[in-house]
Design a protein around this motif. Structure first.
Motif, PDB file in Angstrom:
ATOM      1  N   ASP A   1       1.288   2.770  -5.118  1.00 21.01           N
ATOM      2  CA  ASP A   1       1.251   1.645  -4.688  1.00 21.01           C
ATOM      3  C   ASP A   1       0.451   1.749  -3.209  1.00 21.01           C
ATOM      4  OD1 ASP A   1       2.542   0.231  -6.610  1.00 21.01           O
ATOM      5  OD2 ASP A   1       4.463   0.249  -5.790  1.00 21.01           O
TER       6      ASP A   1
ATOM      7  N   ARG B   1       2.645  -6.421   0.986  1.00 17.38           N
ATOM      8  CA  ARG B   1       3.508  -5.515   1.716  1.00 17.38           C
ATOM      9  C   ARG B   1       4.865  -6.125   1.497  1.00 17.38           C
ATOM     10  NH1 ARG B   1       0.150  -3.581   7.014  1.00 17.38           N
ATOM     11  NH2 ARG B   1      -0.844  -1.531   5.891  1.00 17.38           N
TER      12      ARG B   1
ATOM     13  N   HIS C   1       6.190  -5.385  -1.891  1.00 17.79           N
ATOM     14  CA  HIS C   1       6.557  -4.029  -2.093  1.00 17.79           C
ATOM     15  C   HIS C   1       8.135  -3.725  -1.587  1.00 17.79           C
ATOM     16  CE1 HIS C   1       2.211  -2.306  -2.305  1.00 17.79           C
ATOM     17  NE2 HIS C   1       2.607  -3.097  -3.319  1.00 17.79           N
TER      18      HIS C   1
ATOM     19  N   ASN D   1       9.844  -4.466  -4.810  1.00 16.23           N
ATOM     20  CA  ASN D   1       9.594  -3.510  -5.732  1.00 16.23           C
ATOM     21  C   ASN D   1      10.398  -2.147  -5.716  1.00 16.23           C
ATOM     22  OD1 ASN D   1       7.865  -5.186  -6.762  1.00 16.23           O
ATOM     23  ND2 ASN D   1       6.116  -4.440  -5.645  1.00 16.23           N
TER      24      ASN D   1
END
Length: 402
Positions: free
Chosen positions: A202, A267, A270, A273
């Motif tokens: 990522d 960001r 994430h 995630n």
């Protein structure tokens, strides 16, 4: 009267010219006066001595092959031929020919011994291993390459750098070093590479929606042989999941490619995630209810952090309204996942989990993505959550960002 030089093959033709006469010596052995214009030195290149015999070329070649030991049979043959030519032609180099023949004979004996004991096979494997290590160590983040046969798994690891704009077999997205010490074993090295490389992808391809569904993660790792030579490097690469299929164009989309608003959005996404991918190893909630509740708590906290990050950034005018709507959706999802984290039993867990999962519909993030110029089609395998969550499973949804 001067004495003429002895006749020889280099003597000038035509009327004889006398060499310089001897002059009285001045101090320190210098002539007392310069020669007059009527006297000339001998022609340049004249030698009153006989020219030495030439050195035999095959003798030199034999010695070179003998020292290098690369083709000892050839060196031995050249040495024997050179000795015969030297005797017939009166050339020099018999010592070189003898030395080359002896060294080549020793090399030939060593090659025969290696073939008989299997050492040649080990030597050749070492050569291939060295070529592999040299090729892989030259790969850096952002490089694209081809491999023989297009095989990223199970191949010999030899790579050829190519441009990323055209078709290629792989693209490097990260690398890292393993800890020093004894070789931990193939399984340990592969396990570490798998976990770290998937975690690093990522950072290179920040927008997972922009990565084609047929792209997978591969890695080059040290072998036991290369480990003993100091190799600790793991190289993480993207490749096509279909054996032998190509990639086209670079998959890089990070801060070097994206603008500040796109990076800020990704960001924030994430954060969620990472929480989704931290699912417990146990597939069934009944087998590890505390672990799954802790996982739900991490998701709830990540949803709150994502909403705060979105509200704290100064967005362009076209993205402000969809960001506000998305942040409110994240708040509702956070409340439901907090209930999942407090579930008294598996039934209560599943009940709140199903509602919480529906609130993580990736399509809710499409308006923001469209406003920011990001990919708007969710990947079919969104989420990639490790582990599972019982009967409901977790496609993860990757939150509303990926």
């Amino acid at each position: 009267m001067p004495i003429p030089p002895p006749p020889g093959p280099q003597q000038p033709h035509g009327p004889y010219q006398s060499p310089q006469p001897q002059y009285p010596q001045g101090p320190h052995g210098s002539p007392a006066y310069p020669p007059g214009p009527g006297y000339q030195p001998w022609a340049q290149g004249y030698s009153p001595y006989n020219r030495p015999a030439p050195v035999n070329g095959l003798a030199v070649t034999s010695l070179v092959f003998g020292v290098l030991c690369c083709l000892p049979g050839v060196g031995l043959v050249f040495g024997l031929i050179a000795l015969r030519q030297i005797r017939r032609r009166g050339e020099r180099g018999s010592g070189l020919a003898v030395g080359g023949s002896v060294l080549s004979g020793i090399g030939l004996a060593l090659w025969a011994l290696m073939l008989a004991t299997g050492g040649a096979s080990s030597f050749w494997e070492g050569v291939k291993e060295g070529a592999r290590e040299g090729a892989n160590s030259s790969l850096v983040k952002g490089d694209c390459f081809d491999v023989p046969g297009g095989r990223l798994s199970g191949g010999d690891g030899v790579v050829t750098g190519v441009t990323c704009s055209g078709k290629h077999d792989g693209e490097v997205f990260a690398s890292f070093r393993l800890r020093d010490g004894g070789y931990p074993g193939d399984d340990s090295v592969s396990g570490t590479a798998d976990k770290r490389c998937y975690g690093l992808r990522d950072g290179y391809a920040m927008d997972a929606w922009a990565v084609p569904d047929d792209v997978d993660v591969y890695y080059f790792t040290p072998t036991e042989h290369s480990w003993s030579a100091g190799d600790r490097e793991v190289t993480c690469v993207f490749g096509n999941a279909a054996e032998g299929a190509d990639l086209t164009g670079s998959l890089r989309n990070d801060a070097t490619v994206l603008d500040a608003d796109q990076v800020a959005y990704l960001r924030a996404a994430h954060t969620l995630n990472a929480a989704l991918e931290s699912a417990p190893e146990a597939d069934s909630v009944e087998d590890d209810l505390p672990g799954h509740k802790a996982w739900a708590g991490r998701i709830s906290a990540a949803l709150g952090e994502q909403a705060r990050s979105l509200r704290g950034h100064e967005w362009p005018a076209g993205a402000r309204k969809p960001v506000t709507v998305l942040a409110a959706d994240l708040d509702r999802a956070r409340t439901e996942w907090a209930k999942v984290a407090k579930a008294a039993d598996a039934d209560a867990f599943y009940r709140h989990y199903d509602t919480g999962l529906r609130l993580l519909d990736p399509k809710e993030g499409v308006p923001v993505r469209r406003a920011l110029g990001l990919e708007t089609t969710p990947p079919s395998g969104h989420g990639h959550a490790r582990g599972g969550t019982g009967d409901g499973g977790s496609d993860g949804g990757g939150g509303m960002a990926v």
